[in-house]
Design an enzyme around this catalytic site. Structure first.
Site: not given
Ligand code: PEP
Ligand code: MG
Length: 928
Positions: A26, A377, A896, A809, A493, A876, A107, A105, A96
């Protein structure tokens, strides 16, 4: 500490837009607008550093600040030819809060400060309106008492009611049978006459004396000191803390405090106040959009007590769309009522958007025809609006494509991917309100925030229904699927907070009235005539459509999100700059298709165990587990083989031409056994084994610590035939798909390995099966063999593992669990306290613990790639869909990330942002 105070006024300002950290959003906006020559009432900003010093000193203002405040007030006085504390030429100020990030809203704000009886009389003389002066004074006492003196607002309700009854008597209105809401409608604030206001002020002061033992402070300097402290104190109130936690705003930032000369939007019908957005914050459409109230102060618009009017005529776009922009809306628009002020405001908003190169959220007041800007803002927006605004601004040439990519918070596009109401489904329309925040939500009606939290805690979907929400409701809004309010506009709000949370919200639904634990709904026909009413009770199901403002009775089916052209365009730009590939975790052909539709470039994790839970399969699985010897296990596995092969066929077809990583069985076997007695009896009959024997077997398999027990590739060391069956199913399916001319790229992944030998054994097993299958089918397919890195030992000996594995992975769920020694199933009970105490900035199961788990990822990367140049690296765990973790994976040079299907677009955008950020850290490109 350098200076404590930054002044702005008369075209000059000490600060500017770059100083948000010090002046708050502000303060920085006010300074910048002043510099641009836009009409802003003068004032000064006390810095966030002062706030932090105030807390460091145990809530005491640092030495010298009070002197600087006095000097700044002196500058204001000479600029305005008025005096703070004088009855002749009174200077009133607003005080303010304003942090670096907007916290709507959360503060405190105090208006009309610097009043006592004499000054109020002086103000009445000066403005020629006694009613106005007394109204400002009674509002000031109310707010100041609540915020600074700790006498809650509701203590004054009765006095206000009495004042309304006084006024009603004078107006000749019979108030004897009216309840308080009806009385307020009949005698709104604007009808309180000077006599009733004077009596109200007297009563308010008596209440303060009774509650605090002290008279209401008469000295404007004392009022100012109290208000500044209260603003700093409000940084740490409960709701502000909750909000900060939800939005990852660090507690250490502190708030600035803005003291600014008052201008009045409640000086009559040639005055007013409102809020405006340079583009529609809900859809992103390029139109000047906002709401205003004539003869009102700013808090009236935000509080949602009166439903505001649109700024623009419907033909020229903008404004609340209740009733779809009808004639009444047009007539009450600012454009119609004050065309000159409207034209000036329209010019200012266009200039500010060009200047800041982003959508702006403005607050303005018109005092007797004269326009003042009180805030500017970067405007909060829905995910949908964020995408549209970024893409359109890039098309307009206002920003570059790269800036457009960086403008959209990846977390917010989640909202775009959510289902909407199925227009073709039968449904019963209850009422219509304002489309405050998009998305469809069904749930049980609850009428309080606490109840919302309680029922949500029991796993129920709830819709929070309120007359209007206030910041006290924030925990309930967080817990609810959607929010419905009877009052308030698109900037109330409820609307602002729900949009920020990405929750469905219908606001200002005037057909409903909420009281005593139920909601009365007046039903209107298409012509706006009331035709009946319905009562909805707590626990009843309703459905909100936040995109249209419609409210339905019962649960209405929904359809998947349809992505806009702008979304596709932004994703295209993101794909062109990102380096990280994005795959998805998908276990079924259906999930694989969803993931591919969202742009997944392969499957990074297909968890095969999920395939065993179907009715027919679980029997064979249990038979396998219960078999006494290898021969029995093989018989049961032979029954599973066709199911598995069928699953893989479906997944490979969906992912034609893309890699599919299939993980062999991972969980401990007892997870597949019945969990209760009834199921156990059923199984006993089905397999012809006594319940007693089954119980014994189940106990035998039970483990103290199953996550660290007989699971992952450890299963294959003791029972290789399970992995053999799975490898066969994968390879037979791959050959079959390849035979149909579909490109297939299977990757077989071994979970929870920790030694080279485990991989050597399982690899030999997979290769043996592969040779058999290829011989049987008369064709070969390329298949890669790799492992998950889920244990610290695996990361440490990654060089050895890479001798056997063609890819790694990172299973960061298990790697986090095993590195931290915190069970991922039990962490929920205490990790919150760790985050609260600042031990972890975020839950490490959601956002990667970079110094710990991240260091192991880097170690495994270095050792793995040293042993096998070109080793493919992916992740993963759940962190694969978390934008800040994706930033780390980009820096770590992984190939990836893999995440759940609905997170794929989030990950694509986050990966693009990470690439751009990494690039700018390396220095500018010649072409930029
Ligand atoms: C992990 O352990 O990150 C994974 C992808 O396998 P899970 O979640 O199936 O144990
Ligand atoms: Mg795992």
């Amino acid at each position: 500490m350098a200076r404590s105070i930054y002044f702005f006024g008369a075209g000059q300002a000490d600060g500017d837009a770059q100083q948000k950290d010090l002046l708050g959003g502000k303060g920085a906006g006010l300074a910048e607008m002043t510099r641009l020559g836009i009409p802003v009432p003068p004032g000064f900003t006390i810095t966030t550093e002062v706030c932090n010093a105030y807390y460091a000193a145990g809530k005491a203002l640092p030495a010298g600040v009070e002197g600087e405040i006095d000097a700044a007030i002196g500058r204001l006085e000479s600029l305005l030819d008025a005096r703070f504390g004088s009855a002749d030429a009174p200077l009133l100020v607003s005080v303010r809060s304003g942090a670096r990030a907007s916290m709507p809203g959360m503060m405190d704000t105090i208006l009309n400060l610097g009043m006592n009886d004499e000054i109020a009389a002086g103000l009445a003389r000066r403005t020629g309106s006694e009613r106005f002066a007394l109204d400002a004074y009674r509002r000031f006492i109310l707010t100041y008492s609540d915020i600074v003196l700790g006498v809650p607002r509701d203590r004054f309700e009765e006095a206000l009611g009495l004042a309304r009854r006084d006024a009603a008597a004078r107006l000749g209105v019979d108030a004897t049978r009216l309840n308080s809401a009806e009385l307020e409608r009949k005698v709104p604030d604007s009808l309180l006459d000077p006599g009733s206001l004077a009596a109200l002020i007297q009563r308010q002061k008596e209440i303060v004396l009774g509650a605090t033992g002290n008279p209401f402070p008469d000295d404007p300097r004392a009022q100012l000191g109290g208000a500044i402290r209260a603003v700093f104190d409000s940084w740490n109130n409960h709701r502000a803390q909750v909000y900060r936690k939800m939005h990852d705003i660090p507690h250490a930032w502190g708030t600035a405090c803005n003291v600014q000369a008052m201008v009045f939007g409640n000086l009559g019908d040639d005055s007013g106040t409102g809020v405006a957005f340079t583009r529609d914050p809900s859809t992103g459409e390029r139109r000047f959009y906002g709401e205003w109230l004539p003869n009102a102060q700013g808090e009236d618009v935000v509080a949602g007590v009166r439903t505001p009017h649109p700024l623009s005529r419907s033909g020229s776009g903008g404004g609340a769309t209740s009733g779809g922009g009808d004639d009444a809306d047009d007539a009450s628009s600012l454009e119609a009522r004050m065309p000159e002020a409207y034209a000036q405001l329209a010019a200012v908003q266009a200039r500010l958007e060009q200047h800041f190169r982003d959508m702006q959220d403005l607050e303005f007041t018109i005092q007797r025809g004269e326009l003042f800007l009180l805030q500017c803002r970067t405007g909060k927006r829905t995910g949908r609006a964020a995408v549209r605004i970024a893409v359109e601004m890039a098309r307009e040439g206002l920003i570059s494509q790269r800036e457009a990519i960086l403008r959209v918070d990846p977390g917010s596009i989640d909202q775009l991917l959510h289902p909407s109401i199925d227009e073709g489904a039968p449904k019963r329309l209850l009422a219509r309100g304002l489309p405050a925040s998009p998305g469809a939500a069904t749930g049980q009606v609850v009428f309080s925030a606490d109840e919302a939290e309680r029922r949500a805690g029991q796993g129920k979907a709830v819709i929070l229904v309120r007359s209007e929400t206030s910041p006290e409701d924030i925990h309930g809004m967080k817990a609810a699927r959607g929010v419905l309010t009877a009052r308030g506009g698109m900037t109330s709000h409820a609307a602002v907070v729900a949009r920020g949370m990405g929750k469905s919200c219908v606001a200002g639904c005037s057909a409903i009235s909420v009281s005593q634990g139920q909601m009365a709904v007046t039903i209107y026909d298409d012509h706006g005539h009331a035709t009946g009413s319905i009562t909805v009770k707590a626990g009843d199901l309703i459905t909100l459509d936040g995109g249209t403002g419609r409210v339905y009775l019962g649960a209405v089916p929904t359809v998947p999100a349809a992505l806009s052209g702008e979304f596709e365009e932004l994703m295209g730009w993101a794909d062109a700059v990102r380096r990280l590939r994005v795959r998805s975790n998908a276990d079924t052909p259906h999930d694989a298709r969803t993931a591919r539709n969202f742009g997944a470039e392969g499957i990074g994790l297909c968890r095969t165990e999920h395939m065993f839970f179907d009715e027919e399969r679980i029997h064979a699985m249990r038979e396998m587990i219960l078999a006494d010897g290898e021969a029995g296990r093989r018989r049961a596995l032979a029954k599973l083989l066709p199911f598995q092969r069928g699953d893989f066929l479906g997944v490979f077809r969906e992912m034609a031409g893309l890699p599919v990583t299939i993980r062999l069985l991972d969980p401990p076997l007892h997870e597949f056994l019945p969990q209760d007695e009834a199921q156990l009896e059923q199984l006993s009959k089905a397999v012809g084994v006594s319940a007693k024997e089954l119980r014994r077997k189940s106990q035998e398999l039970a483990e103290y610590n199953p996550m660290l027990g007989h699971r992952g590739c450890r299963l294959a060391i003791t029972s290789p035939e399970i992995y053999e069956m799975q490898a066969r199913a994968i390879l037979e399916a791959a050959c079959e798909v390849a035979a149909a001319g579909i490109e297939v790229e299977p990757e077989i992944m071994i979970p929870l390995s920790m030694t080279r030998r485990e991989l050597a054994i399982t690899r030999a097993l997979v290769e043996g099966v592969a040779e058999q299958v290829f011989a049987e089918k008369g064709r070969r397919v390329d298949v890669r063999f790799g492992t998950m890195i889920e244990l610290p030992r695996a990361a440490i000996v990654a060089g050895e593992l890479a001798e056997e594995a063609e890819f790694f992975s990172f299973g960061t769920n298990d790697l986090t669990q095993t590195t931290l020694g915190i069970s991922r199933d039990d962490a929920g009970r205490f990790l919150g306290a760790y985050v609260e105490a600042g031990i972890f900035a975020k839950d490490p199961f959601q956002s990667l613990d970079v110094p710990g788990v991240g260091a192991l990822v880097e170690l495994a990367r270095d050792r793995g790639r040293a042993a096998r140049p070109g080793l493919k690296l992916g992740i993963c765990g759940e962190h694969g869909g978390d934008p800040s973790s994706i930033g780390f994976f980009e820096r770590a040079g992984l190939d990836y990330v893999s995440c759940s299907p609905f997170r794929v677009p989030v990950a694509r955008l986050a990966a693009a942002q990470a690439a751009l950020t990494a690039e700018s850290a390396r220095g500018p490109r010649a072409t930029d």
